[in-house]
Design an enzyme around this catalytic site. Structure first.
Site, short mmCIF file in Angstrom:
data_model
loop_
_atom_site.label_atom_id
_atom_site.label_comp_id
_atom_site.label_asym_id
_atom_site.label_seq_id
_atom_site.Cartn_x
_atom_site.Cartn_y
_atom_site.Cartn_z
N SER A 15 0.83 -1.21 0.00
CA SER A 15 0.00 0.00 0.00
C SER A 15 0.87 1.26 0.00
O SER A 15 2.06 1.20 0.32
CB SER A 15 -0.86 -0.03 1.27
OG SER A 15 -1.57 1.17 1.46
N SER A 141 9.08 10.34 9.81
CA SER A 141 7.94 11.22 9.53
C SER A 141 8.33 12.60 10.03
O SER A 141 9.25 12.74 10.85
CB SER A 141 6.73 10.71 10.33
OG SER A 141 5.71 11.67 10.37
N TYR A 154 2.95 7.27 18.04
CA TYR A 154 3.48 7.29 16.66
C TYR A 154 4.69 8.23 16.59
O TYR A 154 5.76 7.87 16.09
CB TYR A 154 2.37 7.75 15.71
CG TYR A 154 2.79 7.86 14.26
CD1 TYR A 154 2.96 6.72 13.48
CD2 TYR A 154 2.96 9.11 13.65
CE1 TYR A 154 3.32 6.83 12.14
CE2 TYR A 154 3.31 9.23 12.32
CZ TYR A 154 3.48 8.08 11.56
OH TYR A 154 3.84 8.19 10.24
N LYS A 158 8.67 7.34 15.96
CA LYS A 158 9.46 7.96 14.88
C LYS A 158 10.66 8.71 15.46
O LYS A 158 11.75 8.67 14.91
CB LYS A 158 8.58 8.88 14.03
CG LYS A 158 7.42 8.16 13.30
CD LYS A 158 7.90 7.11 12.32
CE LYS A 158 6.77 6.60 11.43
NZ LYS A 158 7.19 5.51 10.53
N THR A 189 -1.93 8.65 0.88
CA THR A 189 -1.99 7.19 1.00
C THR A 189 -3.16 6.86 1.94
O THR A 189 -3.65 7.75 2.63
CB THR A 189 -0.71 6.60 1.64
OG1 THR A 189 -0.75 6.85 3.05
CG2 THR A 189 0.57 7.17 1.05
#
Ligand SMILES: NC(=O)c1ccc[n+]([C@@H]2O[C@H](COP(=O)([O-])OP(=O)(O)OC[C@H]3O[C@@H](n4cnc5c(N)ncnc54)[C@H](OP(=O)(O)O)[C@@H]3O)[C@@H](O)[C@H]2O)c1
Length: 265
Positions: A15, A141, A154, A158, A189
């Site tokens: 993906s 990110s 998250y 990162k 995405t």
């Protein structure tokens, strides 16, 4: 073409950015090893890649299953008889406040975004060191450079990648082993669909930030050009770069802007 005939393993290739990287590398005639959990979706990506390259193999497994990683890495090395590039791309985002996120969800997010990358890298490092060259690409990110509402674990995962891989870049075990840390902002995405909520459910919505983000194929091309130039860190972002600059120069303003932008989501 720089990646022609290079053996490249991409995690999270079913993906988004991983799929876009697979297709771009297939166009450059790379030999591909694609990793993800969803076998049927990954087989569709493989079929698309095989329109451009003759070499595309699949390894379907859950990267959170860390005890599988050494055997899967060893299997990867047998598929084309080696490895030139490891792209640690698989990841899962988050959509929940600190106050509403279960500790198990924090751990889950760390497991896929941080530990699986470390384990994959360590499983393949002896190969790269023995070979004397290679390339490792790590997908961080812009949230790896600054906090943002609803991304606590998250962003932590990162940030952890930066600590780990920047240290690795300073150690540089082999002169010709290059590591690139990639910091995308919002990319178009489906990542928000699988982002985890505080209870570990899928967020299930395509967020506007993603919908209006940088196209994944453009992001993939920028990543591959940066790897070719042996860069150590790149940011692929629009407004997020401005927010990061504000954080450095006017930190108090940063907290206000991030709060207002992030809490509305
Ligand atoms: N899109 C953005 O705006 C953005 C911004 C900054 C950073 N990034 C980073 O870019 C990377 C790719 O994100 P994306 O936007 O392309 O997301 P995506 O479209 O949701 O793709 C994520 C990929 O990771 C794989 N994956 C997730 N959990 C896995 C697991 N446990 N085991 C194996 N594979 C797993 C998924 O495959 P299966 O579901 O088939 O396993 C999928 O192929 C991530 O690291 C993300 O943090 C994205």
């Amino acid at each position: 073409m720089y990646f022609s005939n290079k053996i490249v393993l991409i995690t999270g290739a079913s993906s988004g950015i991983g799929k876009a990287l697979a297709l771009e590398l297939a166009r450059q005639q790379a030999k591909l090893i694609l990793v993800a959990r969803r076998a049927e979706v990954l087989a569709e990506v493989q079929a698309e890649c095989l329109q451009y390259t003759q070499h595309c193999q699949l390894l379907c497994f859950d990267l959170k299953n860390s005890e599988l990683i050494p055997a899967k890495a060893a299997e990867a090395l047998t598929l084309f008889g080696g490895l030139d590039v490891l792209i640690n791309n698989a990841g899962v985002s988050q959509r929940s406040l600190v106050t509403e996120t279960a500790a198990e969800v924090d751990r889950d997010i760390m497991e896929i975004n941080f530990f699986s990358t470390v384990y994959m890298t360590k499983a393949l490092l002896p190969h790269f060191v023995k070979q004397g060259h290679g390339h490792i690409i790590v997908m961080s990110s812009m949230a790896g450079l600054m906090g943002f509402p609803m991304r606590s674990a998250y962003s932590a995962a990162k940030h952890a990648l930066h600590g780990f891989f920047e240290t690795f870049q300073t150690e540089q075990p082999v002169k010709d082993l290059h590591t690139l840390i990639v910091c995308p902002g919002r990319i178009n995405t489906p990542i928000s669909l699988s982002a985890l909520t505080g209870s570990g459910e899928k967020h299930g919505k395509m967020d506007d930030g993603q919908k209006n983000g940088i196209p994944a194929d453009k992001c993939a091309q920028i990543i591959l050009r940066a790897a070719e130039k042996k860069k150590k860190l790149i940011k692929i972002a629009k407004e997020e770069k401005i927010l990061l600059a504000i954080k450095r120069v006017l930190p108090n303003l940063f907290y206000k802007i991030a709060h207002n932008a992030g809490m509305k989501q």
